[in-house]
Design a protein around this motif. Structure first.
Motif, PDB file in Angstrom:
ATOM      1  N   LYS A  81     -18.305   2.009  -5.629  1.00  0.00           N
ATOM      2  CA  LYS A  81     -17.393   1.754  -4.502  1.00  0.00           C
ATOM      3  C   LYS A  81     -16.497   0.557  -4.796  1.00  0.00           C
ATOM      4  N   VAL A  82     -17.091  -0.504  -5.340  1.00  0.00           N
ATOM      5  CA  VAL A  82     -16.298  -1.702  -5.658  1.00  0.00           C
ATOM      6  C   VAL A  82     -15.274  -1.381  -6.739  1.00  0.00           C
ATOM      7  N   THR A  83     -15.699  -0.618  -7.759  1.00  0.00           N
ATOM      8  CA  THR A  83     -14.781  -0.252  -8.839  1.00  0.00           C
ATOM      9  C   THR A  83     -13.620   0.591  -8.313  1.00  0.00           C
ATOM     10  N   LEU A  84     -13.940   1.576  -7.466  1.00  0.00           N
ATOM     11  CA  LEU A  84     -12.887   2.435  -6.920  1.00  0.00           C
ATOM     12  C   LEU A  84     -11.955   1.665  -5.982  1.00  0.00           C
ATOM     13  N   ALA A  85     -12.509   0.726  -5.218  1.00  0.00           N
ATOM     14  CA  ALA A  85     -11.663  -0.086  -4.335  1.00  0.00           C
ATOM     15  C   ALA A  85     -10.702  -0.944  -5.148  1.00  0.00           C
ATOM     16  N   ASP A  86     -11.187  -1.530  -6.241  1.00  0.00           N
ATOM     17  CA  ASP A  86     -10.306  -2.325  -7.102  1.00  0.00           C
ATOM     18  C   ASP A  86      -9.228  -1.454  -7.741  1.00  0.00           C
ATOM     19  N   GLU A  87      -9.622  -0.252  -8.177  1.00  0.00           N
ATOM     20  CA  GLU A  87      -8.657   0.653  -8.792  1.00  0.00           C
ATOM     21  C   GLU A  87      -7.602   1.095  -7.780  1.00  0.00           C
ATOM     22  N   LEU A  88      -8.041   1.394  -6.560  1.00  0.00           N
ATOM     23  CA  LEU A  88      -7.101   1.790  -5.516  1.00  0.00           C
ATOM     24  C   LEU A  88      -6.144   0.653  -5.184  1.00  0.00           C
ATOM     25  N   GLU A  89      -6.674  -0.550  -5.106  1.00  0.00           N
ATOM     26  CA  GLU A  89      -5.823  -1.701  -4.799  1.00  0.00           C
ATOM     27  C   GLU A  89      -4.792  -1.933  -5.894  1.00  0.00           C
ATOM     28  N   SER A  90      -5.223  -1.781  -7.149  1.00  0.00           N
ATOM     29  CA  SER A  90      -4.273  -2.004  -8.245  1.00  0.00           C
ATOM     30  C   SER A  90      -3.225  -0.901  -8.312  1.00  0.00           C
ATOM     31  N   LYS A  91      -3.611   0.343  -8.020  1.00  0.00           N
ATOM     32  CA  LYS A  91      -2.635   1.430  -8.046  1.00  0.00           C
ATOM     33  C   LYS A  91      -1.721   1.401  -6.835  1.00  0.00           C
ATOM     34  N   GLY A  92      -2.152   0.793  -5.753  1.00  0.00           N
ATOM     35  CA  GLY A  92      -1.335   0.720  -4.555  1.00  0.00           C
ATOM     36  C   GLY A  92      -0.432  -0.496  -4.519  1.00  0.00           C
ATOM     37  N   SER A  93      -0.513  -1.355  -5.513  1.00  0.00           N
ATOM     38  CA  SER A  93       0.330  -2.551  -5.507  1.00  0.00           C
ATOM     39  C   SER A  93       1.784  -2.170  -5.754  1.00  0.00           C
ATOM     40  N   SER A  94       2.691  -3.011  -5.316  1.00  0.00           N
ATOM     41  CA  SER A  94       4.121  -2.711  -5.436  1.00  0.00           C
ATOM     42  C   SER A  94       4.559  -2.640  -6.900  1.00  0.00           C
ATOM     43  N   GLU A  95       3.977  -3.458  -7.765  1.00  0.00           N
ATOM     44  CA  GLU A  95       4.343  -3.426  -9.185  1.00  0.00           C
ATOM     45  C   GLU A  95       3.945  -2.100  -9.825  1.00  0.00           C
ATOM     46  N   SER A  96       2.739  -1.626  -9.483  1.00  0.00           N
ATOM     47  CA  SER A  96       2.259  -0.370 -10.045  1.00  0.00           C
ATOM     48  C   SER A  96       3.092   0.804  -9.538  1.00  0.00           C
ATOM     49  N   LEU A  97       3.416   0.786  -8.257  1.00  0.00           N
ATOM     50  CA  LEU A  97       4.247   1.849  -7.703  1.00  0.00           C
ATOM     51  C   LEU A  97       5.653   1.836  -8.310  1.00  0.00           C
ATOM     52  N   ALA A  98       6.194   0.664  -8.550  1.00  0.00           N
ATOM     53  CA  ALA A  98       7.526   0.566  -9.162  1.00  0.00           C
ATOM     54  C   ALA A  98       7.495   1.109 -10.586  1.00  0.00           C
ATOM     55  N   ARG A  99       6.445   0.813 -11.353  1.00  0.00           N
ATOM     56  CA  ARG A  99       6.329   1.345 -12.716  1.00  0.00           C
ATOM     57  C   ARG A  99       6.221   2.867 -12.702  1.00  0.00           C
ATOM     58  N   ALA A 100       5.410   3.410 -11.769  1.00  0.00           N
ATOM     59  CA  ALA A 100       5.251   4.862 -11.679  1.00  0.00           C
ATOM     60  C   ALA A 100       6.564   5.525 -11.280  1.00  0.00           C
ATOM     61  N   ALA A 101       7.324   4.901 -10.387  1.00  0.00           N
ATOM     62  CA  ALA A 101       8.616   5.460  -9.974  1.00  0.00           C
ATOM     63  C   ALA A 101       9.606   5.433 -11.129  1.00  0.00           C
ATOM     64  N   THR A 102       9.595   4.389 -11.914  1.00  0.00           N
ATOM     65  CA  THR A 102      10.493   4.281 -13.064  1.00  0.00           C
ATOM     66  C   THR A 102      10.159   5.369 -14.087  1.00  0.00           C
ATOM     67  N   LYS A 103       8.878   5.660 -14.298  1.00  0.00           N
ATOM     68  CA  LYS A 103       8.478   6.729 -15.227  1.00  0.00           C
ATOM     69  C   LYS A 103       8.984   8.087 -14.759  1.00  0.00           C
TER      70      LYS A 103
END
Length: 150
Positions: A81-103
């Motif tokens: 649960k802790v691992t998935l919460a950290d992964e979700l938080e990192s994928k939901g960050s604005s930097e990660s979303l901006a990188r995915a949108a650029t791709k």
């Protein structure tokens, strides 16, 4: 000690026989009767007690084993649960979303249209980034979006 106890231990003295000899005879104070039923009942109660204790200890040990395995599973699930919460938080960050949108070759929007759910009103006009095509949203009665070219 009472007189009865002493006389029963010593034995009773029989009256003298004609010849002058006195014979003493020992009498056992405890009656000789075997109670096999009572002995069998006692042995049965002891055996049942030992069996019950053995069964209770076995059930307790099994419960302890189950509890231990559930604690291990709970720890593993908490870690996941802790691992998935950290992964979700990192994928939901604005930097990660901006990188995915650029791709995906997406660019930031310059204008937006919003829909207010409480009363169904639409505010703003959405347009493409290059400005060549404007997307206008129709009234909520039809529920369709119309694309208009300028």
């Amino acid at each position: 000690m009472s007189q009865m106890t002493i006389s029963s231990r010593i034995g009773r003295i029989t009256p003298a026989r004609p010849g002058g000899s006195v014979r003493a005879r020992a009498v056992d104070a405890a009656p000789v009767s075997t109670s096999n039923g009572f002995r069998l009942l006692c042995v049965l109660l002891v055996a049942l007690t030992f069996t019950a204790v053995l069964l209770l200890n076995t059930v307790r040990a099994e419960g302890s084993y189950v509890l231990s395995s559930l604690e291990v599973e709970a720890t593993a699930l908490h870690d996941e649960k802790v691992t998935l919460a950290d992964e979700l938080e990192s994928k939901g960050s604005s930097e990660s979303l901006a990188r995915a949108a650029t791709k995906l070759k997406m660019v930031p929007s310059t204008s937006t249209a919003t829909l207010r759910l409480s009363d169904g009103s639409i505010t703003g006009v959405a347009s493409k980034v290059d400005g060549s095509r404007t997307l206008t949203v129709d009234l909520p009665s039809t529920g369709t979006a119309l694309a208009k070219d300028d």
